[in-house]
Design an enzyme around this catalytic site. Structure first.
Site, short mmCIF file in Angstrom:
data_model
loop_
_atom_site.label_atom_id
_atom_site.label_comp_id
_atom_site.label_asym_id
_atom_site.label_seq_id
_atom_site.Cartn_x
_atom_site.Cartn_y
_atom_site.Cartn_z
N ASP A 60 0.87 -1.17 0.00
CA ASP A 60 0.00 0.00 0.00
C ASP A 60 0.91 1.23 0.00
OD1 ASP A 60 -1.62 2.15 0.67
OD2 ASP A 60 -2.91 0.97 1.98
N SER A 142 -1.96 13.64 -14.64
CA SER A 142 -3.27 13.70 -15.29
C SER A 142 -3.42 15.05 -15.95
CB SER A 142 -4.38 13.53 -14.25
OG SER A 142 -5.64 13.79 -14.84
N TYR A 159 -9.34 14.75 -6.08
CA TYR A 159 -8.45 14.18 -7.09
C TYR A 159 -7.68 15.28 -7.84
CZ TYR A 159 -7.08 11.41 -11.21
OH TYR A 159 -6.38 10.80 -12.22
N LYS A 163 -3.59 16.00 -7.98
CA LYS A 163 -2.78 15.91 -9.20
C LYS A 163 -2.06 17.23 -9.48
CE LYS A 163 -3.42 11.59 -10.46
NZ LYS A 163 -2.29 10.62 -10.51
O1 NJP Z 1 -6.90 3.27 -12.72
P1 NJP Z 1 -7.17 1.87 -11.98
P2 NJP Z 1 -5.82 3.74 -13.80
N1 NJP Z 1 -1.32 1.40 -2.82
O2 NJP Z 1 -8.17 2.19 -10.95
C1 NJP Z 1 -3.64 1.01 -7.34
C2 NJP Z 1 -4.05 8.14 -13.60
N2 NJP Z 1 -5.02 8.65 -14.58
O3 NJP Z 1 -5.03 2.64 -14.33
O4 NJP Z 1 -4.20 -1.34 -4.56
C3 NJP Z 1 -0.98 0.70 -3.91
O5 NJP Z 1 -7.46 0.80 -12.96
C4 NJP Z 1 -4.77 0.04 -7.59
O6 NJP Z 1 -4.46 -1.22 -7.00
P3 NJP Z 1 -5.12 -1.82 -5.63
C5 NJP Z 1 -4.63 7.87 -12.24
O7 NJP Z 1 -4.78 9.03 -11.49
C6 NJP Z 1 -6.06 7.89 -14.98
O8 NJP Z 1 -6.50 4.61 -14.77
O9 NJP Z 1 -5.06 -3.28 -5.84
N3 NJP Z 1 -1.69 0.70 -5.05
C7 NJP Z 1 -4.73 -0.08 -9.09
O10 NJP Z 1 -3.79 -1.05 -9.48
C8 NJP Z 1 -3.59 6.94 -11.67
O11 NJP Z 1 -2.55 7.67 -11.07
C9 NJP Z 1 -6.99 8.42 -15.88
O12 NJP Z 1 -6.51 -1.27 -5.53
C10 NJP Z 1 -2.80 1.44 -5.07
C11 NJP Z 1 -4.23 1.29 -9.55
O13 NJP Z 1 -3.71 1.96 -8.38
C12 NJP Z 1 -3.07 6.20 -12.88
O14 NJP Z 1 -3.56 6.89 -14.02
C13 NJP Z 1 -6.83 9.71 -16.37
C14 NJP Z 1 -3.21 2.21 -3.98
C15 NJP Z 1 -5.33 2.14 -10.14
O15 NJP Z 1 -5.76 1.53 -11.30
C16 NJP Z 1 -3.52 4.76 -12.98
O16 NJP Z 1 -4.93 4.67 -12.88
C17 NJP Z 1 -5.77 10.45 -15.94
C18 NJP Z 1 -2.43 2.16 -2.82
N4 NJP Z 1 -2.74 2.86 -1.71
C19 NJP Z 1 -4.85 9.91 -15.05
N5 NJP Z 1 -4.37 2.84 -4.31
C20 NJP Z 1 -8.19 7.67 -16.33
N6 NJP Z 1 -8.26 6.38 -16.09
O17 NJP Z 1 -9.08 8.27 -16.95
C21 NJP Z 1 -4.65 2.47 -5.57
O18 NJP Z 1 -5.65 11.70 -16.40
N7 NJP Z 1 -3.71 1.64 -6.04
#
Ligand code: NJP
Length: 246
Positions: A60, A142, A159, A163
């Site tokens: 985490d 982002s 959010y 960012k």
């Molecule tokens: O989203 P999602 P994305 N410790 O929800 C993990 C940015 N972005 O791939 O811990 C460790 O599928 C979570 O894993 P889990 C966005 O801000 C997106 O789109 O198992 N890990 C999951 O693997 C972000 O920075 C868009 O729940 C933690 C992952 O994070 C990045 O892209 C647009 C955690 C999230 O995967 C990847 O997001 C944009 C923790 N405390 C920027 N909390 C968009 N999708 O539209 C969460 O401009 N995770």
């Protein structure tokens, strides 16, 4: 790409796609997330001859000690991380004016801002201790970290401020790296809308016809930035789907 990469947020979306791409390019990849079973599924989904190059670790990133322990494990087991992809991020559930939202807002800031700080600090410590001067830190920011778009229903909550903090954090880190005389690169990638789990049903409802990128499109950009020659550093990359209006 004969190096070790740590990718945060590897259990879904962009991080998942990055892990697959970097492993296919020959890197040893440590994928971090809280949902360990998803990391096991990712490993199993890789071609058999690539599976030994992927290590899923429960971590985490919002908990400092877990980040410290994880990078120590990477040092001891794999010799240390050369590349870090700071990708983990959350949207949060509550608005800034909602009651009783302290835990929710804290989680957004701890994950999106302090998680990036701690992972980068630990990766930098590892690089310095091994006298590796040519590491690479990628930060998935982002487009809302540069200009806040109007989203009906205020779907962006804490959010967008988090960012914006990442935008400043990236430039401050760049200055610190320069002061400490390392050639380690810093690249910030700012995507528009990407069709992943973070772009939840509420956001889709608020922006029903928005064109979207696929996670693989952003992973391609990450790999491209990591593969640049030693004298080239991509500072900031904005990547949007064709037709996105903001
Ligand atoms: O989203 P999602 P994305 N410790 O929800 C993990 C940015 N972005 O791939 O811990 C460790 O599928 C979570 O894993 P889990 C966005 O801000 C997106 O789109 O198992 N890990 C999951 O693997 C972000 O920075 C868009 O729940 C933690 C992952 O994070 C990045 O892209 C647009 C955690 C999230 O995967 C990847 O997001 C944009 C923790 N405390 C920027 N909390 C968009 N999708 O539209 C969460 O401009 N995770």
């Amino acid at each position: 790409l004969n190096r070790v990469a740590v990718v945060t947020g590897a259990s879904s979306g962009i991080g998942n796609a990055c892990c697959k791409d970097l492993v296919a390019k020959g890197m040893v990849v440590v994928g971090l997330a809280r949902r360990e079973e998803r990391l096991q599924e990712l490993k199993a989904s890789l071609p058999k001859d690539q599976q030994s190059r992927f290590h899923g670790r429960k971590c985490d990133v919002s908990v400092e000690q877990q980040v410290v322990d994880t990078f120590a494990w990477v040092d001891q087991t794999l010799g240390g991380a050369d590349v870090l992809v700071n990708n983990a991020g959350i949207l949060g559930n509550l608005q800034i004016t909602d009651p009783d939202n302290a835990a929710d807002l804290r989680a957004v800031l701890y994950t999106n801002v302090l998680g990036v700080s701690w992972c980068t600090r630990e990766a930098f410590r590892s690089l310095q201790s091994r006298k590796v001067n040519d590491g690479h830190v990628v930060i998935i920011n982002s487009i809302v970290g540069h200009k806040v778009p109007v989203v009906p229903g205020s779907g962006l909550k804490m959010y967008a401020p988090s960012k914006h903090a990442v935008t400043a954090l990236t430039e401050v880190l760049r200055q610190e790296f320069q002061q400490k005389k390392t050639a380690t690169k810093i690249t910030s990638i700012s995507p528009g809308a990407v069709d992943t789990e973070i772009f939840d049903a509420k956001l889709k409802e608020a922006m029903p016809d928005i064109p979207m990128l696929r996670a693989e499109n952003v992973a391609d950009a990450v790999t491209y930035c990591i593969q640049t020659p030693p004298n080239v550093q991509i500072h900031e990359l904005t990547i949007k789907p064709v037709g996105e209006g903001f």
